[in-house]
Design a protein around this motif. Structure first.
Motif, PDB file in Angstrom:
ATOM      1  N   LEU A 106       2.000   5.488   1.152  1.00 12.32           N
ATOM      2  CA  LEU A 106       1.168   4.028   1.403  1.00 12.32           C
ATOM      3  C   LEU A 106       1.561   2.866   0.952  1.00 12.32           C
ATOM      4  O   LEU A 106       1.539   2.702  -0.580  1.00 12.32           O
ATOM      5  N   GLY A 107       0.607   1.947   1.652  1.00 15.89           N
ATOM      6  CA  GLY A 107       1.342   0.869   1.555  1.00 15.89           C
ATOM      7  C   GLY A 107      -0.634  -0.178   1.451  1.00 15.89           C
ATOM      8  O   GLY A 107      -1.491  -0.289   1.574  1.00 15.89           O
ATOM      9  N   VAL A 108      -0.572  -0.413   0.322  1.00 14.46           N
ATOM     10  CA  VAL A 108      -1.894  -1.587  -0.277  1.00 14.46           C
ATOM     11  C   VAL A 108      -1.685  -3.088   0.524  1.00 14.46           C
ATOM     12  O   VAL A 108      -0.719  -3.096  -0.984  1.00 14.46           O
ATOM     13  N   HIS A 109      -2.233  -3.732   0.366  1.00 12.99           N
ATOM     14  CA  HIS A 109      -2.349  -5.627  -0.174  1.00 12.99           C
ATOM     15  C   HIS A 109      -3.013  -5.344  -0.866  1.00 12.99           C
ATOM     16  O   HIS A 109      -4.407  -5.011  -1.602  1.00 12.99           O
ATOM     17  N   GLU A 110      -2.513  -6.546  -1.544  1.00 13.66           N
ATOM     18  CA  GLU A 110      -2.742  -7.086  -2.883  1.00 13.66           C
ATOM     19  C   GLU A 110      -4.430  -7.278  -3.063  1.00 13.66           C
ATOM     20  O   GLU A 110      -5.437  -7.371  -4.142  1.00 13.66           O
ATOM     21  N   ALA A 111      -4.902  -8.063  -2.124  1.00 15.64           N
ATOM     22  CA  ALA A 111      -6.324  -8.332  -1.528  1.00 15.64           C
ATOM     23  C   ALA A 111      -7.222  -7.197  -1.528  1.00 15.64           C
ATOM     24  O   ALA A 111      -8.336  -7.871  -1.462  1.00 15.64           O
ATOM     25  N   ASN A 112      -6.977  -5.745  -1.552  1.00 15.54           N
ATOM     26  CA  ASN A 112      -7.501  -4.978  -1.298  1.00 15.54           C
ATOM     27  C   ASN A 112      -7.638  -3.975  -2.731  1.00 15.54           C
ATOM     28  O   ASN A 112      -6.919  -3.136  -3.098  1.00 15.54           O
ATOM     29  N   ALA A 113      -8.523  -5.006  -3.535  1.00 17.87           N
ATOM     30  CA  ALA A 113      -8.969  -3.851  -4.602  1.00 17.87           C
ATOM     31  C   ALA A 113      -9.092  -2.816  -4.750  1.00 17.87           C
ATOM     32  O   ALA A 113      -8.526  -2.036  -5.312  1.00 17.87           O
ATOM     33  N   LEU A 114      -9.920  -2.535  -3.820  1.00 19.05           N
ATOM     34  CA  LEU A 114     -11.249  -0.979  -3.697  1.00 19.05           C
ATOM     35  C   LEU A 114     -10.394  -0.088  -3.180  1.00 19.05           C
ATOM     36  O   LEU A 114      -9.959   0.873  -4.268  1.00 19.05           O
ATOM     37  N   PRO A 126       2.584   3.307  -7.974  1.00 21.12           N
ATOM     38  CA  PRO A 126       3.602   2.317  -7.329  1.00 21.12           C
ATOM     39  C   PRO A 126       4.788   2.630  -7.363  1.00 21.12           C
ATOM     40  O   PRO A 126       5.109   2.653  -8.393  1.00 21.12           O
ATOM     41  N   VAL A 127       5.214   1.812  -6.512  1.00 23.89           N
ATOM     42  CA  VAL A 127       7.119   2.683  -6.421  1.00 23.89           C
ATOM     43  C   VAL A 127       7.421   1.165  -5.875  1.00 23.89           C
ATOM     44  O   VAL A 127       8.985   1.309  -6.355  1.00 23.89           O
ATOM     45  N   ARG A 128       6.982   0.308  -5.324  1.00 20.26           N
ATOM     46  CA  ARG A 128       7.969  -0.655  -5.104  1.00 20.26           C
ATOM     47  C   ARG A 128       6.780  -2.023  -4.861  1.00 20.26           C
ATOM     48  O   ARG A 128       6.445  -1.593  -3.642  1.00 20.26           O
ATOM     49  N   GLU A 129       7.957  -2.817  -4.469  1.00 17.23           N
ATOM     50  CA  GLU A 129       7.264  -4.481  -3.559  1.00 17.23           C
ATOM     51  C   GLU A 129       7.537  -4.505  -1.864  1.00 17.23           C
ATOM     52  O   GLU A 129       8.804  -4.916  -3.111  1.00 17.23           O
ATOM     53  N   LEU A 130       6.562  -4.957  -1.717  1.00 19.08           N
ATOM     54  CA  LEU A 130       7.260  -5.861  -0.301  1.00 19.08           C
ATOM     55  C   LEU A 130       7.024  -7.179  -0.435  1.00 19.08           C
ATOM     56  O   LEU A 130       6.401  -7.451  -0.273  1.00 19.08           O
ATOM     57  N   PRO A 131       8.212  -7.689  -0.876  1.00 15.80           N
ATOM     58  CA  PRO A 131       8.586  -9.047  -1.155  1.00 15.80           C
ATOM     59  C   PRO A 131       8.024 -10.416  -0.092  1.00 15.80           C
ATOM     60  O   PRO A 131       8.119  -9.773   1.476  1.00 15.80           O
ATOM     61  N   GLY A 132       7.011 -11.160   0.017  1.00 13.34           N
ATOM     62  CA  GLY A 132       6.320 -11.645   0.678  1.00 13.34           C
ATOM     63  C   GLY A 132       5.515 -11.159   1.221  1.00 13.34           C
ATOM     64  O   GLY A 132       4.852 -12.171   2.066  1.00 13.34           O
TER      65      GLY A 132
END
Length: 161
Positions: A106-114, A126-132
């Motif tokens: 799954l992907g989770v946005h940095e603004a969604n800490a909960l 976490p396995v990778r960041e999607l740049p930008g």
């Protein structure tokens, strides 16, 4: 249970709400318009309605990509958040797909800490960041899929495998 056509509007409302204030940024990161995004839960994978105690609590949008179950979205109505329903959905998906998928991703946005805390508590890493994009891709291993374990409703025509 599969989401129905009559629930489409509510799924989209929750999806848009989940992108609060960053809809255009989120759509640009995946190369879609809002019009295109509105069709995806019905064309790509399965939209599942989450009924709890006789009321619609939200939706999960999943897609089996080869040996990976991708959770595109876990969308709960505001009044249903923080009550353990998200953890229950993740547990049920894990139980249903263990032996048929290697992992849930799954992907989770940095603004969604909960949400990130929920996913980490469930064992996702976490396995990778999607740049930008502000998105982190997270994954939880399920122990592998057995050959021939894919069911017809898991297959998504035209989807990358």
């Amino acid at each position: 249970m599969p989401a129905t056509t009559s629930e489409h509007g509510e799924l989209l409302r929750l999806l848009e709400e989940s992108m609060a204030g960053r809809r255009e940024e989120a759509l640009a990161a995946v190369g879609l318009t809002w019009e295109e995004m509105q069709e995806l839960p019905w064309r790509l994978g399965r939209g599942l309605a989450l009924w709890i105690g006789g009321r619609l609590a939200g939706f999960a949008w999943i897609e089996k990509r080869g040996e990976i179950l991708h959770l595109h979205a876990l969308l709960l109505k505001e009044e249903c958040r923080g009550l353990g329903y998200g953890a229950q959905v993740l547990q049920r998906l894990e139980e249903e797909y263990r032996g048929r998928a290697q992992a849930i991703e799954l992907g989770v946005h940095e603004a969604n800490a909960l949400a990130r805390a929920l996913y980490e508590k469930s064992g996702s890493q976490p396995v990778r960041e999607l740049p930008g994009s502000g998105l982190t891709v997270m994954r939880k291993a399920l122990g592998g899929a057995e050959p021939g374990s894919e069911r017809p409703q898991d297959a998504v025509p035209g989807a990358p495998g």
